[in-house]
Design a protein around this motif. Structure first.
Motif, mmCIF file in Angstrom:
data_model
loop_
_atom_site.group_PDB
_atom_site.id
_atom_site.type_symbol
_atom_site.label_atom_id
_atom_site.label_comp_id
_atom_site.label_asym_id
_atom_site.label_seq_id
_atom_site.Cartn_x
_atom_site.Cartn_y
_atom_site.Cartn_z
ATOM 1 N N GLU A 1 -15.361 3.611 4.227
ATOM 2 C CA GLU A 1 -15.242 3.802 2.705
ATOM 3 C C GLU A 1 -16.186 3.653 2.361
ATOM 4 O O GLU A 1 -17.800 3.216 2.579
ATOM 5 N N HIS B 1 -2.230 -8.099 1.920
ATOM 6 C CA HIS B 1 -3.179 -6.915 1.060
ATOM 7 C C HIS B 1 -3.141 -5.978 0.168
ATOM 8 O O HIS B 1 -2.116 -5.190 0.526
ATOM 9 N N GLN C 1 -6.413 -2.418 -0.954
ATOM 10 C CA GLN C 1 -7.558 -1.209 -0.540
ATOM 11 C C GLN C 1 -7.800 0.059 -0.057
ATOM 12 O O GLN C 1 -8.724 0.433 -0.450
ATOM 13 N N ASP D 1 -11.506 -9.637 9.629
ATOM 14 C CA ASP D 1 -9.921 -8.453 9.270
ATOM 15 C C ASP D 1 -10.005 -7.998 11.160
ATOM 16 O O ASP D 1 -9.297 -7.152 11.438
ATOM 17 N N PHE E 1 -14.546 -2.192 6.043
ATOM 18 C CA PHE E 1 -14.708 -1.086 4.986
ATOM 19 C C PHE E 1 -15.560 -0.399 5.792
ATOM 20 O O PHE E 1 -16.173 0.719 5.712
ATOM 21 N N GLU F 1 1.195 -0.929 -0.141
ATOM 22 C CA GLU F 1 0.244 -0.454 0.025
ATOM 23 C C GLU F 1 1.130 1.228 0.136
ATOM 24 O O GLU F 1 2.572 0.986 0.101
ATOM 25 N N ASP G 1 -6.297 -10.053 -0.436
ATOM 26 C CA ASP G 1 -7.175 -9.393 0.527
ATOM 27 C C ASP G 1 -7.675 -7.782 0.371
ATOM 28 O O ASP G 1 -6.056 -7.092 0.417
ATOM 29 N N HIS G 2 -9.120 -7.900 0.830
ATOM 30 C CA HIS G 2 -9.318 -6.483 1.039
ATOM 31 C C HIS G 2 -10.206 -5.981 -0.545
ATOM 32 O O HIS G 2 -11.186 -5.480 -0.235
ATOM 33 N N GLU H 1 -10.771 -3.212 -2.911
ATOM 34 C CA GLU H 1 -11.668 -2.227 -2.612
ATOM 35 C C GLU H 1 -11.251 -1.410 -4.406
ATOM 36 O O GLU H 1 -12.178 -1.301 -4.974
#
Ligand code: DI6
Ligand code: FE
Length: 413
Positions: free
Chosen positions: A304, A250, A253, A325, A299, A224, A272-273, A275
């Protein structure tokens, strides 16, 4: 396994043995290819494994027969993404955020992941076990029989090891639970390496992974803008694979870093995540057989607005899993049933897709699909028995007390 007594010898022999337990007068959702509903079912259990699932024929060769009076039986739930071992909690930080402080303000004031790192370093292993046990016990009361637990609040060798050991000890929760452990050393940059990113990634790859591989079932990273780059993640994954560990990530996200496609290149168990998942990421995951793990409580808690591309995942035939999570910063949640509800209300999954996401597909996300996740002969007898009249109730109720009992590896409390 014992021999069949004479009076059963002529009956439809089920696995050729005497069962330890027969569950009768129940409805089963086997979760094979969907709900897989069997009405008025019989489930036979022998030596901790499922020995029979099918229609009742009046003869159950079992030492004990339990009448369930029309209750529903599903595979035990699998929470395939949690960070539930940690020191302290962050309610004070959350209160500040509700009063308008930004995440950055809080991080500058020493909050965020690094405040949990300080508390986790300061806690003893016994203290970590005691606090995490409360969360695992709450999950077990909602039918969980397998839980994944990540490290990642230590960020030094000794504390990462302490976290993984503590996670293993959670298997002793009353009634028992299977714990799948994931090493997440690449979660955040620890303060002592704040000017030496490369030095920290070296430590993860060259010291932590070799030393901790025996305590871990998989390796994860946080790819990220505020955490690790795709290049750094790739180094961590290469070290994991060199030590025989599967990976998960991850990914996507908060921003699209191309993490899902990177994970797919390493044949990741899951991304995972998601979005901010792109079409390229979806195509790569579909090709690699990587499971999409969606985390609707995070989320919700972060308020979000961009949802994961559920329709595109569905169209690509990617298995979707749902998890809590559970962590102190973005998902202080020990409720898998709440995650099912939110997967439907926030992400537009059907209740059937949501339940698949916490059973069969969650098993795939942990590489445990041969062991658990469906009601099929030969799998571990991990079962949840529910006091409901319709299977969709599992995703429908919020905060209700639905579990009648739980069977783990053939044993109930
Ligand atoms: N993504 C998240 O949402 C959590 N970790 C991660 O990689 C946040 C963890 C925390 O804030 O403590
Ligand atoms: Fe997470």
């Amino acid at each position: 396994m014992t021999k069949i007594p004479a009076h059963f010898a002529g009956s439809k022999v089920k696995l050729g043995c005497m069962w330890d337990l027969a569950l009768v007068d129940c409805n089963a959702a086997t979760m094979v290819g969907g709900y897989g509903i069997l009405r008025d079912a019989v489930i036979g259990i022998a030596d901790g494994r499922i020995a029979f699932v099918g229609a009742r024929d009046g003869l159950e060769p079992a030492r004990e027969t339990r009448h369930l009076h029309g209750a529903w039986v599903t595979p035990g739930l699998i929470d395939c993404h949690t960070h539930l071992v940690f020191g302290g909690q962050r309610a004070g930080e959350w209160e500040m955020r509700r009063q308008g402080k930004s995440y950055e303000d809080i991080a500058r004031a020493g909050g965020g992941i690094l405040s949990t790192v300080r508390a986790t370093r300061a806690a003893s292993e016994d203290e970590l076990v005691a606090s995490a046990m409360r969360r695992v016990a709450a999950m077990a009361r909602q039918g969980v029989t397998t839980v994944e637990v990540k490290s990642g609040y230590g960020l030094d060798l000794a504390t990462e090891e302490k976290m993984l050991r503590a996670a293993g000890r959670l298997e002793c929760v009353p009634g028992g639970v299977r714990v799948s452990r994931t090493f997440l050393g690449a979660h955040a940059l620890p303060p002592e390496f704040k000017d030496d990113r490369e030095g920290y990634v070296d430590l993860v790859c060259n010291a932590m992974i070799p030393k901790l591989a025996p305590l871990a079932d998989a390796v994860d990273a946080f790819c990220e803008s505020i955490a690790f780059t795709p290049e750094e993640t790739e180094r961590v994954f290469a070290a994991a694979r060199a030590h025989g560990l599967r990976v998960k990530l991850h990914a996507e996200q908060l921003t699209d870093q191309g993490g899902a496609a990177l994970a797919a290149r390493f044949l990741a168990l899951s991304a995972d995540h998601l979005e901010h998942l792109s079409e390229d990421g979806i195509a790569a995951m579909a090709k690699a057989g990587t499971v999409a793990v969606l985390l609707p409580i995070a989320f919700y808690f972060l308020r979000e607005t961009r949802k994961p591309p559920v329709a595109a995942l569905r169209a690509a035939g990617i298995p979707v899993a749902i998890a809590t999570d559970c962590n102190p910063g973005t998902s202080p949640a020990a409720s898998p049933l709440m995650a099912l509800n939110m997967a439907c209300t926030l992400f537009d999954l059907t209740p059937e897709e949501a339940l698949l996401g916490m059973t069969a597909h969650a098993a795939y996300a942990l590489g445990l699909e041969d062991e658990t996740g469906t009601l099929e002969v030969g799998k571990s007898a991990d079962l949840a028995i529910w006091d409901i009249s319709e299977i969709a109730e599992l995703a429908y109720w919020i905060g209700a007390d639905l579990l009648k009992s739980r069977i783990f590896q053939g044993r109930s409390l």
